[in-house]
Design a protein around this motif. Structure first.
Motif, short mmCIF file in Angstrom:
data_model
loop_
_atom_site.label_atom_id
_atom_site.label_comp_id
_atom_site.label_asym_id
_atom_site.label_seq_id
_atom_site.Cartn_x
_atom_site.Cartn_y
_atom_site.Cartn_z
N SER A 4 0.83 -1.21 0.00
CA SER A 4 0.00 0.00 0.00
C SER A 4 0.87 1.26 0.00
O SER A 4 0.53 2.26 -0.64
N ALA A 5 2.00 1.24 0.68
CA ALA A 5 2.91 2.39 0.70
C ALA A 5 3.53 2.60 -0.68
O ALA A 5 3.70 3.75 -1.12
N ILE A 6 3.88 1.49 -1.33
CA ILE A 6 4.44 1.61 -2.68
C ILE A 6 3.40 2.20 -3.62
O ILE A 6 3.72 3.09 -4.42
N LYS A 7 2.16 1.75 -3.54
CA LYS A 7 1.09 2.26 -4.40
C LYS A 7 0.84 3.74 -4.16
O LYS A 7 0.50 4.48 -5.09
N GLU A 8 1.01 4.19 -2.92
CA GLU A 8 0.82 5.61 -2.62
C GLU A 8 1.93 6.45 -3.23
O GLU A 8 1.70 7.59 -3.62
N VAL A 42 -5.47 3.29 -20.07
CA VAL A 42 -4.81 3.72 -18.84
C VAL A 42 -5.44 5.02 -18.38
O VAL A 42 -5.53 5.98 -19.14
N ASN A 43 -5.89 5.03 -17.14
CA ASN A 43 -6.46 6.24 -16.55
C ASN A 43 -5.44 6.78 -15.55
O ASN A 43 -5.30 6.26 -14.44
N LEU A 44 -4.67 7.80 -15.96
CA LEU A 44 -3.62 8.34 -15.11
C LEU A 44 -4.18 9.12 -13.93
O LEU A 44 -3.55 9.17 -12.88
N TYR A 49 -5.61 0.68 -14.85
CA TYR A 49 -5.70 0.31 -16.25
C TYR A 49 -6.76 -0.77 -16.43
O TYR A 49 -7.12 -1.47 -15.48
N LYS A 50 -7.27 -0.89 -17.67
CA LYS A 50 -8.22 -1.94 -18.01
C LYS A 50 -8.03 -2.30 -19.47
O LYS A 50 -7.98 -1.43 -20.34
N CYS A 51 -7.94 -3.60 -19.73
CA CYS A 51 -7.85 -4.07 -21.11
C CYS A 51 -9.26 -4.37 -21.60
O CYS A 51 -9.99 -5.15 -20.99
N THR A 57 -7.67 -5.88 -15.24
CA THR A 57 -7.63 -4.54 -14.66
C THR A 57 -6.58 -4.52 -13.56
O THR A 57 -6.16 -5.56 -13.05
N GLY A 58 -6.16 -3.34 -13.17
CA GLY A 58 -5.22 -3.21 -12.07
C GLY A 58 -4.92 -1.75 -11.76
O GLY A 58 -5.30 -0.85 -12.51
N ASP A 59 -4.24 -1.56 -10.64
CA ASP A 59 -3.89 -0.19 -10.27
C ASP A 59 -2.40 0.08 -10.40
O ASP A 59 -1.99 1.22 -10.49
N LEU A 60 -1.59 -0.94 -10.42
CA LEU A 60 -0.18 -0.81 -10.78
C LEU A 60 0.16 -1.97 -11.68
O LEU A 60 -0.33 -3.07 -11.49
N ALA A 61 0.99 -1.72 -12.65
CA ALA A 61 1.32 -2.75 -13.62
C ALA A 61 2.09 -3.88 -12.96
O ALA A 61 2.96 -3.65 -12.13
#
Length: 71
Positions: A4-8, A42-44, A49-51, A57-61
């Motif tokens: 979670s810290a990395i994602k932030e 990709v929604n920056l 992202y969503k294919c 889908t995902g929030d980080l690649a």
């Protein structure tokens, strides 16, 4: 460090810049399957992202994305 810290601290925008990947109309080629036409949106602003072809889908690649980007 917690995930979670990395994602932030890390955004998809930073990842794309690091690998010199440019979005074309907010789209990339999907890293989950062979993709002749860009289907990964990709929604920056919302950092996800969503294919539209395979539905991933995902929030980080995932790590697979980084290997594809290194080619």
């Amino acid at each position: 460090m917690e995930i979670s810290a990395i994602k932030e601290r890390l955004s998809l925008s930073e990842v794309l810049k690091h690998y010199n990947l440019e979005l074309k109309n907010k789209m990339l080629h999907c890293f989950y399957h062979d993709d002749k036409t860009a289907s990964l949106q990709v929604n920056l602003e919302k950092n996800f992202y969503k294919c539209h072809a395979c539905g991933k889908t995902g929030d980080l690649a995932p790590a697979r994305f980084y290997r594809v980007a290194d080619k």
